[in-house]
Design a protein around this motif. Structure first.
Motif, PDB file in Angstrom:
ATOM      1  N   PRO A 112       0.620  -1.236  -0.007  1.00 48.80           N
ATOM      2  CA  PRO A 112      -0.004   0.117  -0.199  1.00 48.80           C
ATOM      3  C   PRO A 112       0.871   1.273  -0.059  1.00 48.80           C
ATOM      4  CG  PRO A 112      -0.985  -1.533   1.512  1.00 48.80           C
ATOM      5  CD  PRO A 112       0.322  -2.160   1.119  1.00 48.80           C
ATOM      6  N   LYS A 113       1.951   1.206   0.582  1.00 48.97           N
ATOM      7  CA  LYS A 113       2.557   2.545   0.746  1.00 48.97           C
ATOM      8  C   LYS A 113       3.310   2.981  -0.605  1.00 48.97           C
ATOM      9  CE  LYS A 113       2.257   3.696   5.218  1.00 48.97           C
ATOM     10  NZ  LYS A 113       1.778   4.957   5.402  1.00 48.97           N
ATOM     11  N   ALA A 114       3.696   1.772  -1.258  1.00 52.52           N
ATOM     12  CA  ALA A 114       4.380   1.811  -2.789  1.00 52.52           C
ATOM     13  C   ALA A 114       3.310   2.347  -3.463  1.00 52.52           C
ATOM     14  CB  ALA A 114       4.721   0.517  -3.323  1.00 52.52           C
ATOM     15  N   VAL A 115       2.038   2.053  -3.663  1.00 47.48           N
ATOM     16  CA  VAL A 115       1.108   2.436  -4.423  1.00 47.48           C
ATOM     17  C   VAL A 115       0.908   4.214  -3.974  1.00 47.48           C
ATOM     18  CG1 VAL A 115      -1.524   2.343  -5.119  1.00 47.48           C
ATOM     19  CG2 VAL A 115      -0.059   0.174  -4.685  1.00 47.48           C
ATOM     20  N   GLU A 116       0.520   4.358  -2.771  1.00 47.63           N
ATOM     21  CA  GLU A 116       0.429   5.889  -2.348  1.00 47.63           C
ATOM     22  C   GLU A 116       1.427   6.708  -2.934  1.00 47.63           C
ATOM     23  OE1 GLU A 116      -0.502   8.300   1.713  1.00 47.63           O
ATOM     24  OE2 GLU A 116       0.460   6.389   2.018  1.00 47.63           O
ATOM     25  N   ALA A 117       2.720   6.371  -2.675  1.00 51.23           N
ATOM     26  CA  ALA A 117       3.923   7.120  -2.932  1.00 51.23           C
ATOM     27  C   ALA A 117       3.819   7.200  -4.460  1.00 51.23           C
ATOM     28  CB  ALA A 117       5.139   6.392  -2.486  1.00 51.23           C
ATOM     29  N   ALA A 118       3.934   6.165  -5.313  1.00 48.98           N
ATOM     30  CA  ALA A 118       3.630   6.018  -6.808  1.00 48.98           C
ATOM     31  C   ALA A 118       2.502   7.208  -7.242  1.00 48.98           C
ATOM     32  CB  ALA A 118       3.548   5.011  -7.349  1.00 48.98           C
ATOM     33  N   VAL A 119       1.303   7.139  -6.770  1.00 55.09           N
ATOM     34  CA  VAL A 119       0.217   7.753  -7.151  1.00 55.09           C
ATOM     35  C   VAL A 119       0.268   9.318  -6.881  1.00 55.09           C
ATOM     36  CG1 VAL A 119      -2.117   8.530  -6.684  1.00 55.09           C
ATOM     37  CG2 VAL A 119      -1.379   5.993  -7.192  1.00 55.09           C
ATOM     38  N   ASN A 120       0.957   9.626  -5.440  1.00 55.26           N
ATOM     39  CA  ASN A 120       1.173  10.992  -5.166  1.00 55.26           C
ATOM     40  C   ASN A 120       2.318  11.764  -6.111  1.00 55.26           C
ATOM     41  OD1 ASN A 120      -0.388  11.244  -3.143  1.00 55.26           O
ATOM     42  ND2 ASN A 120       1.205  10.448  -1.477  1.00 55.26           N
ATOM     43  N   TYR A 121       3.345  10.614  -6.672  1.00 53.26           N
ATOM     44  CA  TYR A 121       4.420  11.267  -7.407  1.00 53.26           C
ATOM     45  C   TYR A 121       3.653  11.650  -8.816  1.00 53.26           C
ATOM     46  CZ  TYR A 121       8.143  11.525 -10.841  1.00 53.26           C
ATOM     47  OH  TYR A 121       9.080  11.932 -11.665  1.00 53.26           O
ATOM     48  N   ALA A 122       2.850  10.765  -9.338  1.00 50.16           N
ATOM     49  CA  ALA A 122       2.316  10.995 -10.651  1.00 50.16           C
ATOM     50  C   ALA A 122       1.256  11.931 -10.632  1.00 50.16           C
ATOM     51  CB  ALA A 122       1.523   9.483 -11.068  1.00 50.16           C
ATOM     52  N   LEU A 123       0.750  12.451  -9.601  1.00 46.45           N
ATOM     53  CA  LEU A 123      -0.192  13.504  -9.374  1.00 46.45           C
ATOM     54  C   LEU A 123       0.570  14.778  -9.046  1.00 46.45           C
ATOM     55  CD1 LEU A 123      -2.893  11.741  -7.209  1.00 46.45           C
ATOM     56  CD2 LEU A 123      -3.063  12.578  -9.896  1.00 46.45           C
ATOM     57  N   ARG A 124       1.895  14.718  -9.117  1.00 45.79           N
ATOM     58  CA  ARG A 124       2.862  15.768  -8.673  1.00 45.79           C
ATOM     59  C   ARG A 124       2.751  16.328  -7.364  1.00 45.79           C
ATOM     60  NH1 ARG A 124       4.230  19.288 -13.822  1.00 45.79           N
ATOM     61  NH2 ARG A 124       6.181  18.369 -13.415  1.00 45.79           N
ATOM     62  N   ARG A 125       2.372  15.664  -6.510  1.00 52.61           N
ATOM     63  CA  ARG A 125       2.244  15.881  -4.971  1.00 52.61           C
ATOM     64  C   ARG A 125       3.608  15.775  -4.406  1.00 52.61           C
ATOM     65  NH1 ARG A 125      -3.316  13.072  -3.643  1.00 52.61           N
ATOM     66  NH2 ARG A 125      -4.601  14.448  -5.016  1.00 52.61           N
ATOM     67  N   THR A 126       4.701  15.232  -4.940  1.00 48.64           N
ATOM     68  CA  THR A 126       5.794  14.950  -4.460  1.00 48.64           C
ATOM     69  C   THR A 126       6.850  15.033  -5.551  1.00 48.64           C
ATOM     70  OG1 THR A 126       5.913  12.498  -4.728  1.00 48.64           O
ATOM     71  CG2 THR A 126       5.294  13.042  -2.652  1.00 48.64           C
ATOM     72  N   PRO A 127       8.002  15.920  -5.089  1.00 47.17           N
ATOM     73  CA  PRO A 127       9.042  16.200  -6.429  1.00 47.17           C
ATOM     74  C   PRO A 127       9.818  15.173  -7.041  1.00 47.17           C
ATOM     75  CG  PRO A 127       9.623  16.926  -4.286  1.00 47.17           C
ATOM     76  CD  PRO A 127       8.310  16.245  -4.110  1.00 47.17           C
ATOM     77  N   SER A 128      10.023  14.250  -6.030  1.00 48.17           N
ATOM     78  CA  SER A 128      11.083  12.935  -6.538  1.00 48.17           C
ATOM     79  C   SER A 128      10.451  11.873  -6.552  1.00 48.17           C
ATOM     80  CB  SER A 128      12.240  13.108  -5.856  1.00 48.17           C
ATOM     81  OG  SER A 128      12.042  12.876  -4.359  1.00 48.17           O
ATOM     82  N   PRO A 129      10.615  10.946  -7.686  1.00 48.94           N
ATOM     83  CA  PRO A 129       9.739   9.484  -7.436  1.00 48.94           C
ATOM     84  C   PRO A 129      10.465   8.622  -6.494  1.00 48.94           C
ATOM     85  CG  PRO A 129      11.759   9.602  -9.150  1.00 48.94           C
ATOM     86  CD  PRO A 129      11.514  10.964  -8.690  1.00 48.94           C
ATOM     87  N   PRO A 130       9.450   7.676  -5.574  1.00 48.37           N
ATOM     88  CA  PRO A 130       9.867   6.909  -4.826  1.00 48.37           C
ATOM     89  C   PRO A 130      10.708   5.812  -5.451  1.00 48.37           C
ATOM     90  CG  PRO A 130       7.528   6.732  -5.555  1.00 48.37           C
ATOM     91  CD  PRO A 130       8.007   7.793  -6.302  1.00 48.37           C
ATOM     92  N   SER A 131      11.397   5.081  -4.488  1.00 46.31           N
ATOM     93  CA  SER A 131      12.188   4.138  -5.079  1.00 46.31           C
ATOM     94  C   SER A 131      11.460   2.848  -5.478  1.00 46.31           C
ATOM     95  CB  SER A 131      13.002   3.467  -3.797  1.00 46.31           C
ATOM     96  OG  SER A 131      12.346   3.084  -2.757  1.00 46.31           O
ATOM     97  N   CYS A 132      10.368   2.681  -5.242  1.00 46.98           N
ATOM     98  CA  CYS A 132       9.481   1.456  -5.639  1.00 46.98           C
ATOM     99  C   CYS A 132       9.047   1.711  -7.125  1.00 46.98           C
ATOM    100  CB  CYS A 132       8.258   1.288  -4.934  1.00 46.98           C
ATOM    101  SG  CYS A 132       7.284   2.636  -4.761  1.00 46.98           S
ATOM    102  N   LEU A 133       8.949   3.060  -7.649  1.00 51.01           N
ATOM    103  CA  LEU A 133       8.598   3.284  -8.968  1.00 51.01           C
ATOM    104  C   LEU A 133       9.821   3.278  -9.900  1.00 51.01           C
ATOM    105  CD1 LEU A 133       6.264   4.134 -10.774  1.00 51.01           C
ATOM    106  CD2 LEU A 133       6.760   6.598  -9.972  1.00 51.01           C
TER     107      LEU A 133
END
Length: 135
Positions: free
Chosen positions: A104-125
């Motif tokens: 779940p944390k990987a999905v959350e981090a990837a979606v947040n990145y894709a929506l441009r809510r976080t500036p750098s990609p998570p390591s899972c993506l």
């Protein structure tokens, strides 16, 4: 901010778990499609982002679905698959790929990145270099 998210996945248990997770994260899943025709039918629900598996009910059509969603409809597309190597260097206009199974944390981090809510990609993506929106 809630996003409207389409799920393109033919394994119904996986799709339902993902739908529940997205709801728990405050997003609005707009539907589940098990094949390409179903994915394009969900466009009437005006999703912001698509989570797309590679192998669907109508075969290995996920890469084509993701490419068309990005190219023809300007959608933000994240692939989710157990076979990320099938995407090679990536699909033009799409963000990247998460390797299934995803926690779940990987999905959350990837979606947040894709929506441009976080500036750098998570390591899972694995981000595709050819995504012109990200750098």
């Amino acid at each position: 901010m809630s996003a409207r998210i389409m799920i393109v996945e033919d394994e119904m248990l996986v799709a339902l778990e993902l739908e529940a997770l997205l709801e728990d994260l405050g997003h609005s899943p707009v539907g589940i499609a098990a094949d390409s025709a179903g994915a394009f039918a969900l466009l009437e629900n005006r999703p912001d982002i698509a989570l797309v598996d590679l192998n669907l009910r109508d075969g290995p059509t996920g890469p084509e679905v993701g490419e068309r969603l990005a190219r023809d409809y300007g959608m933000t597309v994240l692939f989710m698959t157990a076979n990320p190597r099938m995407l090679g260097d990536g699909i033009a206009g799409t963000v990247g790929v998460l390797t299934k199974p995803c926690d779940p944390k990987a999905v959350e981090a990837a979606v947040n990145y894709a929506l441009r809510r976080t500036p750098s990609p998570p390591s899972c993506l694995r981000v595709f270099r050819n995504d012109r929106r990200f750098g």
